[in-house]
Design a protein around this motif. Sequence first.
Motif, short mmCIF file in Angstrom:
data_model
loop_
_atom_site.label_atom_id
_atom_site.label_comp_id
_atom_site.label_asym_id
_atom_site.label_seq_id
_atom_site.Cartn_x
_atom_site.Cartn_y
_atom_site.Cartn_z
N GLY A 80 0.81 -1.21 0.00
CA GLY A 80 0.00 0.00 0.00
C GLY A 80 0.84 1.26 0.00
N LEU A 81 0.17 2.40 0.15
CA LEU A 81 0.84 3.70 0.12
C LEU A 81 1.85 3.88 1.25
CD1 LEU A 81 1.11 6.42 -1.29
CD2 LEU A 81 -0.80 7.26 0.10
N PRO A 82 1.51 3.51 2.50
CA PRO A 82 2.51 3.63 3.57
C PRO A 82 3.78 2.83 3.27
CG PRO A 82 0.34 3.28 4.50
CD PRO A 82 0.21 3.04 3.03
N GLY A 83 3.59 1.64 2.71
CA GLY A 83 4.74 0.81 2.37
C GLY A 83 5.58 1.44 1.28
N LEU A 84 4.92 2.06 0.30
CA LEU A 84 5.63 2.71 -0.80
C LEU A 84 6.43 3.91 -0.28
CD1 LEU A 84 6.21 3.03 -3.82
CD2 LEU A 84 4.11 4.39 -4.00
N CYS A 85 5.82 4.70 0.59
CA CYS A 85 6.51 5.87 1.17
C CYS A 85 7.74 5.43 1.97
CB CYS A 85 5.56 6.66 2.05
SG CYS A 85 4.22 7.47 1.15
N ARG A 86 7.55 4.37 2.74
CA ARG A 86 8.66 3.85 3.54
C ARG A 86 9.77 3.34 2.63
NH1 ARG A 86 12.38 3.81 7.24
NH2 ARG A 86 12.98 1.75 7.99
N ALA A 87 9.41 2.68 1.54
CA ALA A 87 10.40 2.14 0.61
C ALA A 87 11.21 3.26 -0.04
CB ALA A 87 9.71 1.29 -0.46
N VAL A 88 10.54 4.34 -0.42
CA VAL A 88 11.22 5.49 -1.04
C VAL A 88 12.17 6.14 -0.04
CG1 VAL A 88 10.90 7.80 -1.99
CG2 VAL A 88 9.39 5.95 -2.72
N GLN A 89 11.70 6.32 1.19
CA GLN A 89 12.55 6.90 2.23
C GLN A 89 13.78 6.04 2.47
OE1 GLN A 89 11.04 6.63 6.24
NE2 GLN A 89 11.94 8.59 6.83
N LYS A 90 13.57 4.73 2.50
CA LYS A 90 14.66 3.80 2.74
C LYS A 90 15.70 3.87 1.62
CE LYS A 90 13.10 -0.13 4.70
NZ LYS A 90 12.77 -1.59 4.80
N LYS A 91 15.21 3.91 0.39
CA LYS A 91 16.12 3.95 -0.76
C LYS A 91 16.98 5.21 -0.76
CE LYS A 91 13.52 1.02 -3.96
NZ LYS A 91 14.59 -0.01 -4.02
N LEU A 92 16.41 6.34 -0.35
CA LEU A 92 17.18 7.58 -0.27
C LEU A 92 18.28 7.47 0.79
CD1 LEU A 92 14.38 10.29 -0.60
CD2 LEU A 92 16.23 9.83 -2.23
N LEU A 93 17.92 6.94 1.95
CA LEU A 93 18.90 6.78 3.02
C LEU A 93 20.01 5.82 2.61
CD1 LEU A 93 16.52 6.55 6.12
CD2 LEU A 93 18.03 8.45 5.54
N ILE A 94 19.63 4.73 1.95
CA ILE A 94 20.61 3.74 1.51
C ILE A 94 21.52 4.32 0.43
CG2 ILE A 94 20.85 1.53 0.31
CD1 ILE A 94 18.30 0.63 1.80
#
Length: 225
Positions: A80-94
Amino acid sequence: MSYIFRPYRHSDKKNCARIIASTWRFDMYFPGTKNTDVLNAFVVDWFRLHSDYTDTAVREDGDDKDTCAAFLFAEIKSAGLPGLCRAVQKKLLIFFFYLRIFVLWLFGFYGKRAPVRKAFREYRAVQKKLFKGVMYDAEILCLFVDEKVQKRGLAKSLLMRFFQWADKRDLKSFVLATDTDCNYKFYDRGGFTRLKEMSGCLGVPQAAYGKSRIFLYGIYSEGNA
């Protein structure tokens, strides 16, 4: 000796790196490493950045009060949308994490550049092959216990706490990768199923241990909490 459990803190990194170092002897296989503590801390940071759940067992008393003795990190497959937002945030940090690591690698802080690059590529290839075609809700990225306090139930407590947390979020299927350098028989005894097995090892270049084996374990949590 008593323990309390709490989420991972940045101040735990040094002890977590020390615990990892006793199992995964990176310093033995990366010639020219200037600071092995930096190499072990890189592994802790990598686990933390990919994690959606962290838990540590820390000493409650004594000279080593508030010292991390065991830890578990896990990554959740969010939808869902929360998971997508979390994934984008994670990718930026990584991305920024790997940028920093690239600079350190370029200047030789992890030893000779070619062996480190080869080891990292081999590790990624092993991970990709190991998890291919496997469906799960969450991956237990790491579960480590200080060798000085093993066999006191800390690993089991960390797992049960994680299953309780996951059950509240309707997460049921879990996987973890380990190898013969680790206490893999703990998972055989703990209700996990061995899903895959292949040659190689997780903590060092693949050429270092010709007879090592990597295992992918799985467990379905239905009332485990």
